[in-house]
Structure formats: structure tokens, C-alpha cells
Design a protein around this motif. Structure first.
Motif, PDB file in Angstrom:
ATOM      1  N   ALA A  97       5.591 -12.942   3.707  1.00  0.00           N
ATOM      2  CA  ALA A  97       4.546 -14.014   4.040  1.00  0.00           C
ATOM      3  C   ALA A  97       3.264 -13.663   4.947  1.00  0.00           C
ATOM      4  CB  ALA A  97       5.533 -15.123   4.694  1.00  0.00           C
ATOM      5  N   LYS A  98       3.339 -12.740   5.713  1.00  0.00           N
ATOM      6  CA  LYS A  98       2.336 -12.421   6.460  1.00  0.00           C
ATOM      7  C   LYS A  98       1.207 -11.626   5.828  1.00  0.00           C
ATOM      8  CE  LYS A  98       1.056 -10.133  10.945  1.00  0.00           C
ATOM      9  NZ  LYS A  98       1.602  -9.347  12.064  1.00  0.00           N
ATOM     10  N   PHE A  99       1.943 -10.399   4.910  1.00  0.00           N
ATOM     11  CA  PHE A  99       1.098  -9.802   4.097  1.00  0.00           C
ATOM     12  C   PHE A  99       0.201 -10.687   3.010  1.00  0.00           C
ATOM     13  CE2 PHE A  99       0.441  -6.942   0.245  1.00  0.00           C
ATOM     14  CZ  PHE A  99      -0.388  -5.976   0.617  1.00  0.00           C
ATOM     15  N   LEU A 100       0.924 -11.834   2.535  1.00  0.00           N
ATOM     16  CA  LEU A 100       0.384 -12.211   1.418  1.00  0.00           C
ATOM     17  C   LEU A 100      -0.838 -13.000   1.763  1.00  0.00           C
ATOM     18  CD1 LEU A 100       3.783 -13.690  -0.303  1.00  0.00           C
ATOM     19  CD2 LEU A 100       1.919 -12.111  -1.276  1.00  0.00           C
ATOM     20  N   VAL A 101      -1.026 -13.296   2.780  1.00  0.00           N
ATOM     21  CA  VAL A 101      -2.038 -14.146   3.468  1.00  0.00           C
ATOM     22  C   VAL A 101      -3.212 -13.106   4.135  1.00  0.00           C
ATOM     23  CG1 VAL A 101      -1.075 -16.536   3.663  1.00  0.00           C
ATOM     24  CG2 VAL A 101      -0.898 -15.079   5.574  1.00  0.00           C
ATOM     25  N   SER A 102      -2.959 -11.791   4.336  1.00  0.00           N
ATOM     26  CA  SER A 102      -3.654 -11.007   4.887  1.00  0.00           C
ATOM     27  C   SER A 102      -4.953 -10.791   4.287  1.00  0.00           C
ATOM     28  CB  SER A 102      -3.194  -9.555   5.101  1.00  0.00           C
ATOM     29  OG  SER A 102      -3.007  -9.206   3.781  1.00  0.00           O
TER      30      SER A 102
END
Length: 206
Positions: A97-102
Motif C-alpha cells: 500500500a505504501k509503494f503503490l502511492v509512492s
């Protein structure tokens, strides 16, 4: 859990070129990025750049592969076969979830969509290194969990796709359409927790 590790060229100059290319691609996009600008950002000559990479497309693909491998290794390194299933899923969902919005994931996603007609191999490279590789790793982890009786999943392939899609809830679309560019840790954690709750309600033994 096994990882699919692409073969990378090694060396200080190679790292310099990939770092410079990453900077320029994220700043200017694929079409706007020039080999001259990449060489300048990397602090190398064009001749040196071309001695390692045949063209801009190959550079883009290797930048994507290197970043996705780094992210994958970071998430997988936090997982332990002995940890409770909720904790393992929570760590995986939070990392995804963190990577997807990076900034990296969002800009590369837009580049791949924008260039999909002219250069479909760019999107293919990103999919294989990122979503495709992550999906296979998740499938392997879920298979292990099913074998241990922690989960009951009739279709593991589909369950792995469902898990990844749940990690995109709310934040991904807000970032994708430019509504938001930054998300707090609490907002990312909220998506991660909701993903695990829904997944376990469906697949935990009853």
C-alpha cells in the motif's frame, strides 16, 4: 519465500547511470527524457552510457527492475514463516500500500500507460518486475499458509490478485488521478489494516 531476481549489470558506472536515469525519467517522463540529460545527471559521457545500455528503453526497463526488486526485497525481508498469519499479511499489505502511492510507482505507472501504444514493452517490464513478481511471491506465501492450515483458499491465484487490489483501496486512485500527492502513515496503515481484516474474514478457517 522465493524471489525472482533479474540479472543486473554491476559496477560503479552502471549504478551512476541508473541513478541519473531514474532522476531524469521521474522528472521528465519517458518521452521528455534525453540521453544527453541522463548522461549529465549520471556524471558520465554518452559513450560510457552506451557502453552499458543500448538505448533509452533498456535504461528505463532496468531502472524499473532495480527499484521493484529493491521494494520486493524490503518487504520479503520482513516476513518470517514462523510469524502469525495476520502479522505476515499486515507487513505485506502495508509495504504494498505504501509503494503503490509512492512518487516512483505513480510516475512509472503514468509513463507506462502514456507509452503503452508506442512502447508496450515498457509496461510489460514494469508489470513483470513489480506486480507480476509480487503476485508470484504472494501466491507462494499463501500456498504455505494454506498447507499449514492458517488459511482456507479454494483459488490461491485469485486470492492473491484480490489481496493486491484491496491494497489499492482509496489511496491509489486519489494518487493516480492527482487528487492527492502525499499520504500520512496513518492513512496507509488504515488501508493495510482493512485489507487484512477483509482478507481474513474471507479466507481464515471458520
Amino acid at each position: 519465500m522465493n524471489t525472482q531476481t533479474p540479472v543486473y549489470r554491476k559496477g560503479r558506472k552502471v549504478d551512476q547511470v541508473l541513478s541519473g536515469a531514474r532522476e531524469v525519467f521521474l522528472r521528465d517522463g519517458f518521452e521528455g527524457a534525453s540521453v544527453d540529460d541522463i548522461a549529465k545527471a549520471a556524471g558520465v559521457s554518452k559513450a560510457t552510457l552506451y557502453s552499458y545500455f543500448s538505448d533509452k528503453r533498456q535504461l528505463f526497463k532496468e531502472v524499473v527492475q532495480a527499484e521493484c526488486q529493491r521494494m520486493s526485497t524490503e518487504i520479503v525481508s520482513q516476513l518470517d514463516d514462523s510469524m502469525p498469519i495476520r502479522e505476515a499479511l499486515s507487513r505485506a499489505s502495508y509495504g504494498l500500500a505504501k509503494f503503490l502511492v509512492s512518487d516512483f510507482a505513480q510516475k512509472v505507472f503514468r509513463i507506462c500507460v502514456a507509452e503503452s501504444d508506442r512502447f508496450p514493452e515498457l509496461g510489460q517490464a514494469y508489470y513483470e518486475a513489480g506486480p507480476g513478481n509480487g503476485h508470484q511471491q504472494l501466491v507462494e506465501h499463501l500456498e504455505e499458509s494454506v498447507a499449514k492450515g492458517e488459511l482456507v483458499i479454494p483459488d490461491i491465484e485469485m486470492a492473491a490478485y484480490q489481496f493486491s487490489e484491496l491494497c489499492k483501496a482509496r489511496n491509489f486512485n486519489l494518487a493516480c488521478f492527482g487528487v492527492r500527492t502525499e499520504f500520512t502513515d496513518a492513512e496507509i496503515r488504515e488501508v493495510s489494516d482493512a485489507t487484512v481484516d477483509m482478507f481474513l474474514k474471507t479466507y481464515a478457517p471458520h
